[in-house]
Design a protein around this motif. Structure first.
Motif, PDB file in Angstrom:
ATOM      1  N   HIS A  48       0.821  -1.211   0.000  1.00  0.00           N
ATOM      2  CA  HIS A  48       0.000   0.000   0.000  1.00  0.00           C
ATOM      3  C   HIS A  48       0.855   1.261   0.000  1.00  0.00           C
ATOM      4  O   HIS A  48       0.510   2.273  -0.649  1.00  0.00           O
ATOM      5  N   GLU A  49       1.965   1.242   0.719  1.00  0.00           N
ATOM      6  CA  GLU A  49       2.789   2.438   0.873  1.00  0.00           C
ATOM      7  C   GLU A  49       3.814   2.611  -0.250  1.00  0.00           C
ATOM      8  O   GLU A  49       4.050   3.726  -0.714  1.00  0.00           O
ATOM      9  N   TYR A  50       4.439   1.514  -0.688  1.00  0.00           N
ATOM     10  CA  TYR A  50       5.567   1.616  -1.619  1.00  0.00           C
ATOM     11  C   TYR A  50       5.371   0.851  -2.933  1.00  0.00           C
ATOM     12  O   TYR A  50       6.239   0.908  -3.798  1.00  0.00           O
ATOM     13  N   GLY A  51       4.257   0.131  -3.085  1.00  0.00           N
ATOM     14  CA  GLY A  51       4.075  -0.672  -4.288  1.00  0.00           C
ATOM     15  C   GLY A  51       4.868  -1.969  -4.199  1.00  0.00           C
ATOM     16  O   GLY A  51       5.621  -2.200  -3.246  1.00  0.00           O
ATOM     17  N   TRP A  52       4.723  -2.790  -5.228  1.00  0.00           N
ATOM     18  CA  TRP A  52       5.383  -4.096  -5.154  1.00  0.00           C
ATOM     19  C   TRP A  52       6.896  -3.965  -5.282  1.00  0.00           C
ATOM     20  O   TRP A  52       7.650  -4.749  -4.687  1.00  0.00           O
ATOM     21  N   ARG A  53       7.375  -2.983  -6.040  1.00  0.00           N
ATOM     22  CA  ARG A  53       8.833  -2.822  -6.199  1.00  0.00           C
ATOM     23  C   ARG A  53       9.487  -2.380  -4.883  1.00  0.00           C
ATOM     24  O   ARG A  53      10.493  -2.950  -4.460  1.00  0.00           O
ATOM     25  N   GLY A  54       8.899  -1.406  -4.233  1.00  0.00           N
ATOM     26  CA  GLY A  54       9.425  -0.978  -2.945  1.00  0.00           C
ATOM     27  C   GLY A  54       9.303  -2.067  -1.888  1.00  0.00           C
ATOM     28  O   GLY A  54      10.198  -2.231  -1.042  1.00  0.00           O
ATOM     29  N   GLY A  55       8.200  -2.827  -1.949  1.00  0.00           N
ATOM     30  CA  GLY A  55       8.021  -3.926  -1.008  1.00  0.00           C
ATOM     31  C   GLY A  55       9.075  -5.004  -1.183  1.00  0.00           C
ATOM     32  O   GLY A  55       9.635  -5.522  -0.208  1.00  0.00           O
ATOM     33  N   PHE A  56       9.351  -5.373  -2.445  1.00  0.00           N
ATOM     34  CA  PHE A  56      10.397  -6.365  -2.710  1.00  0.00           C
ATOM     35  C   PHE A  56      11.760  -5.882  -2.216  1.00  0.00           C
ATOM     36  O   PHE A  56      12.543  -6.659  -1.663  1.00  0.00           O
ATOM     37  N   LEU A  57      12.036  -4.604  -2.409  1.00  0.00           N
ATOM     38  CA  LEU A  57      13.332  -4.049  -1.999  1.00  0.00           C
ATOM     39  C   LEU A  57      13.487  -4.100  -0.479  1.00  0.00           C
ATOM     40  O   LEU A  57      14.536  -4.498   0.041  1.00  0.00           O
ATOM     41  N   ILE A  58      12.431  -3.731   0.252  1.00  0.00           N
ATOM     42  CA  ILE A  58      12.491  -3.746   1.718  1.00  0.00           C
ATOM     43  C   ILE A  58      12.580  -5.176   2.243  1.00  0.00           C
ATOM     44  O   ILE A  58      13.357  -5.468   3.174  1.00  0.00           O
ATOM     45  N   LEU A  59      11.817  -6.097   1.644  1.00  0.00           N
ATOM     46  CA  LEU A  59      11.902  -7.501   2.065  1.00  0.00           C
ATOM     47  C   LEU A  59      13.287  -8.078   1.788  1.00  0.00           C
ATOM     48  O   LEU A  59      13.796  -8.899   2.560  1.00  0.00           O
ATOM     49  N   GLY A  60      13.893  -7.639   0.685  1.00  0.00           N
ATOM     50  CA  GLY A  60      15.258  -8.074   0.400  1.00  0.00           C
ATOM     51  C   GLY A  60      16.233  -7.612   1.463  1.00  0.00           C
ATOM     52  O   GLY A  60      17.142  -8.356   1.864  1.00  0.00           O
ATOM     53  N   GLY A  61      16.043  -6.388   1.942  1.00  0.00           N
ATOM     54  CA  GLY A  61      16.889  -5.912   3.042  1.00  0.00           C
ATOM     55  C   GLY A  61      16.660  -6.699   4.318  1.00  0.00           C
ATOM     56  O   GLY A  61      17.607  -6.992   5.064  1.00  0.00           O
ATOM     57  N   MET A  62      15.415  -7.082   4.581  1.00  0.00           N
ATOM     58  CA  MET A  62      15.117  -7.873   5.774  1.00  0.00           C
ATOM     59  C   MET A  62      15.784  -9.242   5.717  1.00  0.00           C
ATOM     60  O   MET A  62      16.199  -9.789   6.749  1.00  0.00           O
ATOM     61  N   LEU A  63      15.889  -9.803   4.515  1.00  0.00           N
ATOM     62  CA  LEU A  63      16.497 -11.127   4.376  1.00  0.00           C
ATOM     63  C   LEU A  63      17.991 -11.131   4.676  1.00  0.00           C
ATOM     64  O   LEU A  63      18.582 -12.195   4.849  1.00  0.00           O
ATOM     65  N   LEU A  64      18.602  -9.942   4.748  1.00  0.00           N
ATOM     66  CA  LEU A  64      20.010  -9.884   5.162  1.00  0.00           C
ATOM     67  C   LEU A  64      20.197 -10.346   6.600  1.00  0.00           C
ATOM     68  O   LEU A  64      21.315 -10.671   7.019  1.00  0.00           O
ATOM     69  N   ASN A  65      19.101 -10.383   7.364  1.00  0.00           N
ATOM     70  CA  ASN A  65      19.182 -10.915   8.718  1.00  0.00           C
ATOM     71  C   ASN A  65      19.560 -12.387   8.733  1.00  0.00           C
ATOM     72  O   ASN A  65      20.005 -12.903   9.769  1.00  0.00           O
ATOM     73  N   CYS A  66      19.380 -13.071   7.610  1.00  0.00           N
ATOM     74  CA  CYS A  66      19.823 -14.466   7.519  1.00  0.00           C
ATOM     75  C   CYS A  66      21.336 -14.566   7.692  1.00  0.00           C
ATOM     76  O   CYS A  66      21.846 -15.550   8.241  1.00  0.00           O
TER      77      CYS A  66
END
Length: 473
Positions: free
Chosen positions: A172-190
């Motif tokens: 809702h806030e960033y669209g699917w492209r922004g969402g994918f980018l933020i989720l990609g950053g979260m996956l760095l926690n792996c």
């Protein structure tokens, strides 16, 4: 069963069952949550992908399917990497792959590119994290292993309840492209979780530098000898049958409620109920499986969990209103949590820790075939019959059949033939661990040949053999 796996861990080291193991358990909790919840959380962005690329829902569903296929199908590859390089390096590389796939996907201009990035690359990264985390958990916990498995498995429903609403907010806030980018950053926690996987170190011994090199030369990258174990073969067969129907009800229960005429939000709330019950069912089942009387019979508890799950599917097929589906989701959440908490614990108990790193890779490969076949075949059955009742009935029959295969196969084929060898192996490993605990590193070097040589040399020096507690056995 020892406390160490055969990848980069030293043999004869007792599992701490605590200490730094709790940090390992925390990392495994996060990895399990990402691995199982991420393919479902990505589905939140499907509507925007359909609008932008002008494709159908079935085309976007391939993203989740590819993610799951990579998570299961790359099991042997993960086993080879772990046995060759160790758990921590593999997890660090996997975390980078998982993050990189989602970040690159945010710049894609076609659905095929998303298949390759968010599907293949991210799926491979999650696989390279998931399997080594289980191996490290198996290494750090022995007596408390059932509880540890239950707590780590609880990461799946916790992350599912968290990632799905988060995905909707990001969309809702960033669209699917922004969402994918933020989720990609979260996956760095792996990568952070991978850094927590500190290898266990053996007691320091002089002149022991040559032993690891000899062991590494003889180490098998993928041990196919597990197929000689009848218990492993029966478990693999039962798990493959189980996966055919295990994931079908959660996929179709929301559509089932919509077909009965209920609103989308009310139908989606069923998954929230299922996930909430699942969160508590997994650690509680892990505690029960760790009881002294239950743990030796953990295979039968796992069989009961599958029968319970299959029976719940059969009863759920008779639901005609929303209340019936709520009751179904409650009992399905309990049985689903029990299965999730016990599946890897039972595998560890069957093959032992020495062969677990290879066994889990081969089992996941076998389950990958069933994961790809199960939900699509259920969808075709629904297209033909137009009734969800038959979908739930088939799923229940498949899961119940797998329980009977595991329980009857273990009782008739495994218990009588393999109980004695496993007992001897466990006794030998326990004796070795006890010796390593009681002796100092210098005393541990003295073997039977040196004792005999000492007894022979003593009369020449003193004219008699001096008997003392250290030399007389």
């Amino acid at each position: 069963m020892g406390a160490v796996v055969a990848d980069d861990g030293p043999s004869g080291v007792k599992a701490p069952d605590g200490g730094w193991g709790w940090a390992v358990l925390f990392g495994c909790f996060i990895i399990t949550g990402f691995s199982y919840a991420f393919p479902k959380a990505v589905s939140v962005f499907f509507k925007e992908l359909i609008r932008e690329f002008g494709i159908g829902y079935s085309d976007t569903a391939w993203i989740s399917s590819i993610l799951l296929a990579m998570l299961y199908g790359t099991g042997p590859l993960c086993s080879v990497c772990v046995n060759r390089f160790g758990c921590r390096p593999v997890m660090l590389v996997g975390g980078l792959f998982a993050s990189m796939g989602m970040v690159i996907a945010s710049f894609c201009t076609s659905i095929v590119q998303i298949y390759l990035t968010a599907g293949v690359i991210t799926g491979l990264g999650l696989a390279l994290n998931f399997q080594p985390s289980l191996i490290m958990l198996n290494r750090y916990f022995d007596k408390r292993r059932p509880l540890a498995n239950g707590l780590s498995a609880a990461g799946s429903p916790v992350f599912l309840c968290a990632l799905s609403p988060l995905g909707q907010i990001l969309q809702h806030e960033y669209g699917w492209r922004g969402g994918f980018l933020i989720l990609g950053g979260m996956l760095l926690n792996c990568c952070v979780c991978g850094a927590l996987m500190r290898p266990l170190e053996p007691p320091k011994k002089p002149d022991a530098t040559k032993e690891p090199a000899e062991k590494k030369a003889k180490k098998k990258l993928l041990d196919f000898s597990v197929f000689k174990d009848g218990g492993f073969v029966i478990y693999t067969l039962a798990a493959s049958i189980m996966v055919l129907g295990l994931f079908v009800p959660p996929v179709f229960v929301v559509s089932y409620a919509k077909d009965l005429g209920y609103q989308d939000t009310k139908a989606a709330f069923l998954l929230t109920i299922l996930g909430f019950i699942d969160i508590f069912a997994r650690p509680i089942c892990g505690m029960v499986a760790g009881l002294k009387w239950v743990r030796p019979r953990c295979v039968y508890l796992f069989s009961f969990a599958m029968i319970f799950n299959g029976f719940t599917d059969l009863m759920g097929s008779m639901s005609v209103d929303y209340g019936g589906l709520v009751v179904f989701c409650i009992f399905f959440g309990i049985s689903y949590g029990m299965v999730g908490a016990l599946q890897f614990e039972v595998l560890m108990a069957i093959v032992g820790t020495q062969k677990f790193s290879s066994a889990i890779g081969l089992v996941l490969l076998a389950e990958a075939m069933a994961v790809l076949i199960g939900p699509p075949s259920a969808g075709k059955l629904l297209d033909v019959t137009r009734r969800y009742m038959f979908v739930f009935i088939i799923a229940g029959i498949e899961v119940t059949t797998s329980a009977l295969v595991l329980a009857l196969g273990n009782f008739f084929c495994i218990k009588k033939k393999s109980e004695e060898p496993h007992t001897k192996e466990a006794a030998a490993e326990r004796e070795e661990l006890n010796k390593s605990e009681d002796k100092t590193p210098e005393d541990a070097k003295v073997d039977s040949i040196e004792v005999e040589q000492f007894l022979k040399d003593e009369p020449e020096k003193n004219g008699e053999v001096v008997t003392n507690p250290e030399t007389c056995v």
